[in-house]
Design a protein around this motif. Structure first.
Motif, PDB file in Angstrom:
ATOM      1  N   LEU A 158       0.514  10.035   4.911  1.00 27.50           N
ATOM      2  CA  LEU A 158       0.580   8.882   5.803  1.00 27.50           C
ATOM      3  C   LEU A 158       1.030   9.300   7.198  1.00 27.50           C
ATOM      4  CD1 LEU A 158       0.210   5.839   6.052  1.00 27.50           C
ATOM      5  CD2 LEU A 158       2.590   5.556   5.298  1.00 27.50           C
ATOM      6  N   VAL A 159       1.985  10.218   7.276  1.00 28.83           N
ATOM      7  CA  VAL A 159       2.431  10.725   8.577  1.00 28.83           C
ATOM      8  C   VAL A 159       1.267  11.388   9.306  1.00 28.83           C
ATOM      9  CG1 VAL A 159       3.873  12.464   9.701  1.00 28.83           C
ATOM     10  CG2 VAL A 159       4.865  10.988   7.951  1.00 28.83           C
ATOM     11  N   ALA A 160       0.517  12.228   8.590  1.00 32.57           N
ATOM     12  CA  ALA A 160      -0.619  12.917   9.213  1.00 32.57           C
ATOM     13  C   ALA A 160      -1.679  11.925   9.665  1.00 32.57           C
ATOM     14  CB  ALA A 160      -1.209  13.927   8.229  1.00 32.57           C
ATOM     15  N   ALA A 161      -1.914  10.886   8.864  1.00 36.73           N
ATOM     16  CA  ALA A 161      -2.927   9.891   9.215  1.00 36.73           C
ATOM     17  C   ALA A 161      -2.545   9.133  10.482  1.00 36.73           C
ATOM     18  CB  ALA A 161      -3.119   8.924   8.055  1.00 36.73           C
ATOM     19  N   VAL A 186      -8.618  11.463   2.014  1.00 35.05           N
ATOM     20  CA  VAL A 186      -7.732  11.314   0.858  1.00 35.05           C
ATOM     21  C   VAL A 186      -8.257  10.215  -0.066  1.00 35.05           C
ATOM     22  CG1 VAL A 186      -5.397  10.619   0.128  1.00 35.05           C
ATOM     23  CG2 VAL A 186      -5.709  12.160   2.079  1.00 35.05           C
ATOM     24  N   ARG A 187      -8.152  10.423  -1.364  1.00 35.23           N
ATOM     25  CA  ARG A 187      -8.534   9.410  -2.344  1.00 35.23           C
ATOM     26  C   ARG A 187      -7.491   8.294  -2.353  1.00 35.23           C
ATOM     27  NH1 ARG A 187     -11.357   8.543  -7.197  1.00 35.23           N
ATOM     28  NH2 ARG A 187     -10.186   7.443  -8.813  1.00 35.23           N
ATOM     29  N   VAL A 188      -7.933   7.084  -2.140  1.00 36.79           N
ATOM     30  CA  VAL A 188      -7.051   5.924  -2.181  1.00 36.79           C
ATOM     31  C   VAL A 188      -7.534   5.021  -3.309  1.00 36.79           C
ATOM     32  CG1 VAL A 188      -6.120   3.938  -0.932  1.00 36.79           C
ATOM     33  CG2 VAL A 188      -6.601   6.073   0.304  1.00 36.79           C
ATOM     34  N   GLN A 235       0.862  -1.165   0.000  1.00 40.60           N
ATOM     35  CA  GLN A 235       0.000   0.000   0.000  1.00 40.60           C
ATOM     36  C   GLN A 235       0.908   1.228   0.000  1.00 40.60           C
ATOM     37  OE1 GLN A 235      -2.788  -0.262   3.283  1.00 40.60           O
ATOM     38  NE2 GLN A 235      -3.788  -2.066   2.411  1.00 40.60           N
ATOM     39  N   ALA A 236       0.666   2.145  -0.910  1.00 39.20           N
ATOM     40  CA  ALA A 236       1.542   3.309  -1.071  1.00 39.20           C
ATOM     41  C   ALA A 236       0.778   4.606  -0.853  1.00 39.20           C
ATOM     42  CB  ALA A 236       2.170   3.305  -2.465  1.00 39.20           C
ATOM     43  N   PHE A 237       1.490   5.597  -0.309  1.00 39.16           N
ATOM     44  CA  PHE A 237       0.868   6.881   0.002  1.00 39.16           C
ATOM     45  C   PHE A 237       1.911   7.987  -0.134  1.00 39.16           C
ATOM     46  CE2 PHE A 237      -0.735   3.470   2.641  1.00 39.16           C
ATOM     47  CZ  PHE A 237      -2.096   3.479   2.345  1.00 39.16           C
ATOM     48  N   LEU A 251      -6.587   4.237   7.764  1.00 31.12           N
ATOM     49  CA  LEU A 251      -6.222   5.486   8.438  1.00 31.12           C
ATOM     50  C   LEU A 251      -6.222   6.660   7.465  1.00 31.12           C
ATOM     51  CD1 LEU A 251      -3.268   4.312  10.720  1.00 31.12           C
ATOM     52  CD2 LEU A 251      -5.695   4.510  11.296  1.00 31.12           C
ATOM     53  N   VAL A 252      -5.683   6.433   6.264  1.00 36.51           N
ATOM     54  CA  VAL A 252      -5.603   7.514   5.279  1.00 36.51           C
ATOM     55  C   VAL A 252      -6.991   7.854   4.739  1.00 36.51           C
ATOM     56  CG1 VAL A 252      -4.643   8.184   3.045  1.00 36.51           C
ATOM     57  CG2 VAL A 252      -3.213   6.952   4.693  1.00 36.51           C
TER      58      VAL A 252
END
Length: 232
Positions: free
Chosen positions: A170-173, A196-198, A163-165, A190-191
Motif C-alpha cells: 500500500l505504501v508503494a502504491a 498485486v492480486r486483490v 479494504q486491507a493490504f 492504486l494497488v
C-alpha cells in the motif's frame, strides 16, 4: 499478522447537509465514527488505529475513541484535500512493524468485525482484499440523457470498505500514485495498478456508505430495527 487500521473520517459531508462533519453525525445516539471504532476494537490482530478528521476535530475524535473503549494506541491527524490524500497522510503514521493495513470509511458505520477479519485474512494470503457485494441492478451506459448500452452485470461487484493490504504494497502504491499523478476513488485501484492480486470478500448490503439524507435514513432504520430486536 499484526495490522494497523486507518479510519477515514475527514469528510465534511456537504451532500448530507448535517452542519457537522459526516463522521460526527449521530445514529441511534452514537456518531458514525463511534460505530467504526467499536468494530475495529473487536479485531484482535489490529494493534493501532489512525483516524483522519477535519482540522479542529482532533479532540472530538479523541473523545470518541476513549468512549468506544479502544484498547490499542490511537493516532489522530487532520486529513487532506481528497480522500486519497487523507489515506496517504494516515499511512505515514502507521507503525512500520505492522505487516497489514486496513482502511475503512467512517461513513460506513455498519461494517462488522467479521468483515474486517475476513479482509485481513485474505490480504495476508493474497496481498490485498476488499469487501464488496455483487451488483444486483441492471446497469445502463448513458450518453446525452439516453441509454447507449446495457451493461451485463455478470462478474460485476460493488466495492465497499474495509479494504486491507500488506503495508509495504500500500505504501508503494501511494508513492507511485503521487509520482505519476494518479487519483483514484479507493485504495484497491492504486494497488491493482501495481499488479498485486486483490481478492474480494463478500460484504453486506447493510454496509451502506452514507452520502445523502436518504442513506442516513436507511441506516437509522437498520439501527432502530436492530435495537428493537434486542429488546424483545
Amino acid at each position: 499478522m499484526t495490522a494497523s487500521a486507518i479510519i477515514v473520517a475527514a469528510g465534511i459531508g456537504a451532500r448530507l447537509g448535517s452542519g457537522v462533519p459526516k463522521a460526527f453525525v449521530k445514529i441511534g445516539g452514537r456518531t458514525m465514527l463511534s460505530y467504526s471504532l467499536g468494530a475495529v476494537g473487536q479485531v484482535n490482530s489490529i494493534g493501532e488505529v489512525v483516524i483522519t478528521v477535519p482540522e479542529g476535530f482532533e479532540s472530538a475524535a479523541r473523545a470518541e475513541a476513549a468512549a468506544a473503549g479502544v484498547g490499542v494506541p490511537v493516532k489522530i491527524t487532520p486529513g487532506g484535500i481528497e480522500r486519497q490524500d487523507s489515506v496517504r497522510i494516515a499511512l505515514g503514521l502507521t507503525s512500520s512493524e505492522s505487516e497489514l493495513v486496513i482502511v475503512h470509511d467512517a461513513a460506513r458505520p455498519l461494517a462488522t468485525p467479521a468483515i474486517f477479519e475476513a479482509c485481513l485474512a485474505a490480504a495476508a494470503r493474497a496481498g490485498g482484499a476488499i469487501a464488496a457485494i455483487p451488483v444486483a441492478d441492471t446497469l445502463k451506459r448513458v450518453a446525452d440523457s439516453a441509454i447507449a448500452a446495457t451493461v451485463a452485470r455478470t462478474g460485476l461487484w460493488q466495492a465497499q470498505t474495509p479494504q486491507a493490504f500488506r503495508r509495504d504494497l500500500l505504501v508503494a502504491a501511494h508513492r507511485g500514485a503521487v509520482s505519476e499523478g494518479i487519483v483514484a476513488t479507493d485504495d484497491a485501484d492504486l494497488v491493482e495498478r501495481t499488479g498485486v492480486r486483490v481478492e474480494v470478500v463478500e460484504g453486506s448490503t447493510a454496509n451502506i456508505k452514507i452520502t445523502t439524507p436518504s442513506d442516513l435514513a436507511i441506516v437509522e432504520a437498520i439501527v432502530a430495527a436492530h435495537k428493537a430486536g434486542r429488546s424483545t
